[in-house]
Design an enzyme around this catalytic site. Structure first.
Site, PDB file in Angstrom:
ATOM      1  N   LYS A 124       0.820  -1.217   0.000  1.00 20.17           N
ATOM      2  CA  LYS A 124       0.000   0.000   0.000  1.00 20.17           C
ATOM      3  C   LYS A 124       0.855   1.268   0.000  1.00 20.17           C
ATOM      4  CE  LYS A 124      -4.279  -2.075   1.154  1.00 20.17           C
ATOM      5  NZ  LYS A 124      -3.801  -3.452   1.102  1.00 20.17           N
TER       6      LYS A 124
HETATM    7  C1  LIG Z   1      -4.341  -4.567   0.233  1.00 22.93           C
HETATM    8  C2  LIG Z   1      -3.532  -5.817   0.078  1.00 22.93           C
HETATM    9  C3  LIG Z   1      -3.811  -6.789  -0.928  1.00 22.93           C
HETATM   10  C4  LIG Z   1      -4.988  -6.668  -1.868  1.00 22.93           C
HETATM   11  O1  LIG Z   1      -4.827  -5.645  -2.834  1.00 22.93           O
HETATM   12  P1  LIG Z   1      -6.100  -5.137  -3.645  1.00 22.93           P
HETATM   13  O2  LIG Z   1      -5.620  -3.966  -4.420  1.00 22.93           O
HETATM   14  O3  LIG Z   1      -7.130  -4.763  -2.598  1.00 22.93           O
HETATM   15  O4  LIG Z   1      -6.565  -6.257  -4.509  1.00 22.93           O
HETATM   16  C5  LIG Z   1      -2.983  -7.897  -1.033  1.00 22.93           C
HETATM   17  N1  LIG Z   1      -1.960  -8.083  -0.178  1.00 22.93           N
HETATM   18  C6  LIG Z   1      -1.654  -7.186   0.794  1.00 22.93           C
HETATM   19  C7  LIG Z   1      -0.514  -7.466   1.718  1.00 22.93           C
HETATM   20  C8  LIG Z   1      -2.430  -6.030   0.960  1.00 22.93           C
HETATM   21  O5  LIG Z   1      -2.115  -5.155   1.947  1.00 22.93           O
END
Ligand SMILES: *Cc1c(COP(=O)(O)O)cnc(C)c1O
Length: 502
Positions: A124
């Site tokens: 993120k």
């Molecule tokens: C948010 C997240 C995801 C999922 O990503 P999306 O964009 O919501 O599909 C996968 N792995 C981790 C570690 C995340 O923090």
């Protein structure tokens, strides 16, 4: 470039600039903003991009989508967001590239795109390090004089990534609410030790829903909006449906492809497949946009845990959220409503149909996509899912075979690649998005490797490090040593007062 809503109920289509889309977040009809057309990467673009650093690639690609932004400003923002101070440099002979999103060469046909070297050790950061800067610019472009006060209710990871991203950014401040007993000790420490003059963190005496409902109530209260206005600010969210969070994610797929070409692993124009462990469908949708821009991505493998609503959708055309919710060892993918899927529906099936399907999802909890739409989606997407035991076994197997440590989310992706190859016989090289450091989910990774641990967080991190010969990421050590700045716990009813006093 203009942006439209995924739904566009109105007879007169409503389009906005990139800066407006990023400032507004959600379209007025409840849809998400998408570009009216997707810019193409020409051969000249690809040649220019191939020679650039990650920061410059980011500014160049974002510039194609955010054409109302000043080019120099984008360059300086991308350099600040993806600097070596923010993203730890990797080293080792298996890395095909460095920078903020390095590519790890696992074997002849598997390349792991590590997206977790930023300030909170999860992917993120790739979006949340730049998005606040894009919002800050959007306020200036749209002549907004008020401060944007970002409110976040978090069950853990998003809160810290948002705090790190918004810390000390001009024109914005951020308050994060977390449920008092609903986050891990590491997550709580990460949040309450955050530095910065424009951040505030409070525990809410309740569960995640209480915190979330409290934030929603503030967003929905007209009198609070007026009061904020009188005080020179407005409320805004750091939600993943904002285009300002999605656009930066396109960059690393383009960048990874260029790194493969630059390192001689593939020739320019050769196809690759991309696998993404998926929750809200944001990350994999960004890969799809990279494809539409011209990156030769043959198949997008959508990997899910036992909350496999997307696997079922891709295979059957039925999206059904009315099912049991599973708490898994890959909690960031424990999602039954994948908000960003709406963007794919709209690009492939049109705004009118998308509006209808979303209305059905809201009223009945499910919808059935028409065959013609599913045929288009299946041309590019394949869906696979992994049980908890399969996920653990994948962590163990990959470590045994390659001495390479992956987290629980990445393992869902890795196992899905294996299933895809076995089922289709397609051995096109794969770029796998790795979404978190194994240390972020250290207890479950230790469990998968059969390592005994106690409850103490430092002990768990050390056990993993000693037994795998890998280093604990610096961002996860800092919270153990920094002073705690925020200790306030409030009742849910006290949230509106708090946002006017911090
Ligand atoms: C948010 C997240 C995801 C999922 O990503 P999306 O964009 O919501 O599909 C996968 N792995 C981790 C570690 C995340 O923090």
């Amino acid at each position: 470039m203009k942006y439209r809503s995924t739904r566009d109920y109105n007879s007169l289509p409503h389009t906005v600039s990139a800066a407006q889309a990023i400032k507004e977040g959600l379209a007025p009809d409840g849809g998400l903003y998408i570009p009216c057309e997707i810019p193409a990467l020409t051969a000249d673009d690809m040649t220019a991009l191939a020679a650039m650093s990650y920061e410059d690639r980011a500014a160049y690609i974002l510039g194609k989508f955010l054409d109302d932004y000043d080019r120099e400003a984008l360059v300086s923002d991308c350099h600040a967001a993806y600097s070596k101070e923010k993203f730890t440099e990797v080293s080792g002979t298996n890395y095909l590239s460095g920078g903020a999103a390095p590519l790890y060469n696992l074997d002849d046909s598997t390349y792991v795109l590590e997206l977790w070297h930023g300030p909170t050790s999860a992917f993120k950061d790739m979006a949340l390090q730049i998005m606040p800067r894009l919002l800050s610019r959007a306020l200036k472009i749209t002549d907004e004089v008020r401060t944007a006060h970002i409110l976040v209710a978090t069950s853990g990871d998003t809160g810290k990534a948002a705090l790190e991203g918004y810390s000390d950014v001009d024109g914005v401040k951020i308050t994060v609410f977390y449920p008092v007993d609903g986050v891990s000790r590491m997550q709580k420490l990460q949040m309450t030790t955050t530095l910065g003059g424009n951040v505030y963190v409070a525990a809410v005496d309740g569960n995640f829903d209480d915190a979330q409902n409290g934030v929603k109530a503030i967003f929905g209260d007209v009198s609070l909006a007026e009061k904020a206005n009188e005080n020179g600010f407005f409320f805004s969210s750091a939600n993943s449906i904002n285009w300002g969070r999605l656009a930066p994610q396109i960059v690393y797929y383009v960048s990874a492809y260029l790194d493969l070409v630059n390192s001689g692993k593939i020739a320019s124009g050769d196809p690759v497949n991309v696998c993404v462990p998926t929750g809200n469908f944001g990350n994999i949708f960004a890969a799809y946009i990279a494809r539409e821009m011209g990156i030769p991505i043959a198949k997008l493998i959508c990997a899910s845990n036992s909350n496999n609503v997307l696997t079922d959708f891709i295979n059957t055309g039925v999206y059904d959220r009315t099912r049991e919710f599973h708490k898994t060892i890959s909690p960031s993918m424990d999602i039954l409503i994948s908000s960003n899927l709406e963007r794919l529906l709209s690009v492939c099936g049109g705004a009118e149909l998308t509006g209808e399907l979303m209305a059905e999802l809201k009223s009945a909890g499910k919808y059935i996509a028409p065959d013609a739409l599913m045929a288009k989606i299946r041309e590019h997407f394949a869906g696979y899912c992994m049980s908890e035991d399969e996920t653990r076994a994948t962590i163990r197997d990959i470590f045994a075979a390659h001495h390479y440590l992956i987290d629980t989310h990445t393992a869902v992706g890795m196992g899905s690649v294996k299933k895809y190859r076995a089922e289709t016989g397609d051995n096109t090289p794969v770029i796998l998005a790795s979404t978190a450091s194994p240390y972020k989910f250290a207890a479950d990774v230790c469990g998968a490797l059969g390592l005994e641990t106690g409850e103490d967080i430092e002990e768990i991190l050390n056990t993993l490090s000693e037994n795998t010969d890998t280093d604990i990421p610096k961002p996860l050590i800092a919270p153990l040593t920094l002073p705690v700045r925020f200790t306030e716990t409030i009742a849910p009813a006290g949230m509106p007062d708090l946002v006017f006093r911090v």
